[in-house]
Enzyme design. Sequence first.
Site, short mmCIF file in Angstrom:
data_model
loop_
_atom_site.label_atom_id
_atom_site.label_comp_id
_atom_site.label_asym_id
_atom_site.label_seq_id
_atom_site.Cartn_x
_atom_site.Cartn_y
_atom_site.Cartn_z
N HIS A 403 71.88 20.79 43.89
CA HIS A 403 71.23 21.34 45.08
C HIS A 403 72.26 21.69 46.16
O HIS A 403 72.31 22.82 46.66
CB HIS A 403 70.22 20.31 45.60
CG HIS A 403 69.50 20.68 46.85
ND1 HIS A 403 68.17 21.03 46.87
CD2 HIS A 403 69.91 20.75 48.15
CE1 HIS A 403 67.80 21.31 48.11
NE2 HIS A 403 68.84 21.14 48.92
N GLU A 404 73.10 20.72 46.50
CA GLU A 404 74.08 20.95 47.57
C GLU A 404 75.15 21.95 47.15
O GLU A 404 75.67 22.70 47.97
CB GLU A 404 74.71 19.62 48.00
CG GLU A 404 73.74 18.62 48.60
CD GLU A 404 72.94 19.15 49.77
OE1 GLU A 404 73.44 20.08 50.46
OE2 GLU A 404 71.82 18.67 50.01
N HIS A 407 73.94 25.37 48.05
CA HIS A 407 74.28 25.71 49.44
C HIS A 407 75.74 26.13 49.54
O HIS A 407 76.10 27.11 50.20
CB HIS A 407 74.08 24.50 50.35
CG HIS A 407 72.65 24.13 50.60
ND1 HIS A 407 71.72 25.03 51.08
CD2 HIS A 407 72.00 22.95 50.47
CE1 HIS A 407 70.55 24.42 51.22
NE2 HIS A 407 70.69 23.16 50.86
#
Length: 617
Positions: A403-404, A407
């Site tokens: 997920h990160e 980003h």
Amino acid sequence: MVAGSLVMFSLAAAAQESDRSRIPDRLKWNLSDIYPTDAAWRAAKEKLAAEIPSLRQFQGKLGSSPATLADALDRLYALDKELSRLFTYAGMLADQDTRDSQHQGMRQEMTQLGAAFGAQAAFIEPEVLKIGKAPIARFIESETRLKVYRFYLEDIVRREAHTLSDSEEKLLADVGPLAAGPSSAFNILSNADFPYPTVTLSDGRAVKLDQAAFGDLRALPNRGDREKVMSAFFGALGGFSRTFGTTMDAEVQKVAFYTKARKYKSSLEGTLDGPNIPVSVYTRLIEGVNKHLPAFHRYLKLRQRIMRVDQLHYYDLYAPLVSSVKLEYTPEEAQKLVLGAVESLGPEYASVIERAFNNRWIDLLPNEGKRSGAYSNGGAYDVHPFMLINYKGKYADVSTLAHELGHTMQSYFSNKTQPYPMAGYPIFVAEVASTFNESLLNDYMLKQIKDDDARLSLLGNYLENIKGTVFRQTQFAEFELRMHEMLQKGQPITGDSLAKLYMDITRRYYGHDQKICIVDDYVAHEWSYIPHFYRDFYVFQYATSFTASEALAAKVKTGDVAATKRYLAFLSAGGSKYPIDLLKDAGVDMTTDEPLDLTVRTMNRVMDEMEKILAKR
């Protein structure tokens, strides 16, 4: 060893490594990539502080010529870029140990310097408006340097009705440090000062329930332990209900102040107008999710069936669906899984992820005083993004890492492709890349694993993502909206009133009255430890981003080359357009119900597959 392995960092091991100095450097971020030392940061900060007043030399002259306007904007964004770099360093340094008063002080200095910068720059937007729409268009056509500022300048004109005079804008900018007060107080209370309780588990262990531990221990296989952990944690929060109610009231009052000052009809309208998002996107999400609550209740009944409990409770929601499956991974294994999952996005995408692991872009493990949760920070434009993670070896942590990294990849590609004024992507699209990666990871794992129990666990994890990202975040968004509406109606915002509001909404979402999932009384205090309520009207974007990423990922997973190309272009687009338009270019229209409806259809298909597996038993 895709099905799982003996985890290197068990809960006990993580506790042993709570001393940051004992964690290997390769598992900690290297902030010297931004500034080699705190002294170098200090020198850069003092230099910037001395340069900021130079902006005022352009006051009253922006309309004199296209070249003067370009000079002013070049100076504005050069200062802003350095400010962002300084803020990134100070903020991450403070987050790695929130108990360090020196580093907290550095963050506070940056808040003050940011306010000073805003005050000095306050004349620019009102003065641009005085130039007028038609002359601005002519300026852009005649001065090459202004083309990079076209979107910024046209957006100023769009927001004309809500832009104040020079002196009024300066006053609002000067309020900046005061406005940060509620969030700062909450952050220190919840991460550094709060007296988190200690409970004794069924195996005799005494554990301190700080936020990181709570996130792990609420998933314990022993049901009695889960209930004890959740009731103790939320009960402790309830003991500070008056304090949390006061900080939340201050935050809501702050937003109301800006709303009135800028002449918006509501706090929601004022917040969404910046990125030009229709209010209907927010309200439509809440209406749509409430319409789809039967699908959510189907998931809750399925969880009850798999767990074989007579009555599902809120404290059962984080327990492993299949307790016999231990999907746990070392950091090295997590890296391999993520790289395998994103292979379809091409070699450049994968190579940047390898750099993130190998070149210390990631602060991976928990330590005493470290900020809870996880984030990616791409604020150092000329360096690279950084990630804060609290990795404990579970599959959910691998998913958080993916997920990160989503980003991070959007920040990396946008910073690489776009000039600084257009590099920062809107918050509304910020969670698309992150949840896109989670979807790829889940799909990759399901292709590798054939064992029914393991598949049940992974399919359940997908449903957990929908529960946590679409339904839970929309529940939060509805709570937040009603909270701001309470102030508009002149109703008090206190710990007690917020607890009642939160309980009413939560029990509706989880079918408490129908006995689908019992939401025990202490859950009323859950709202008080959610940091995102201090980022006003932020959480709904987790839900919209998830549904957008589901729509985009569905095409990429089929091998659609054009869809993949559009998605990579989206990652590189930064803030070159409004968020609704960026997503339309990528292939999804967020002003319609279709992304949410598609997500719920996928959710029902996953539940169909899980029920087929259960039927074989």
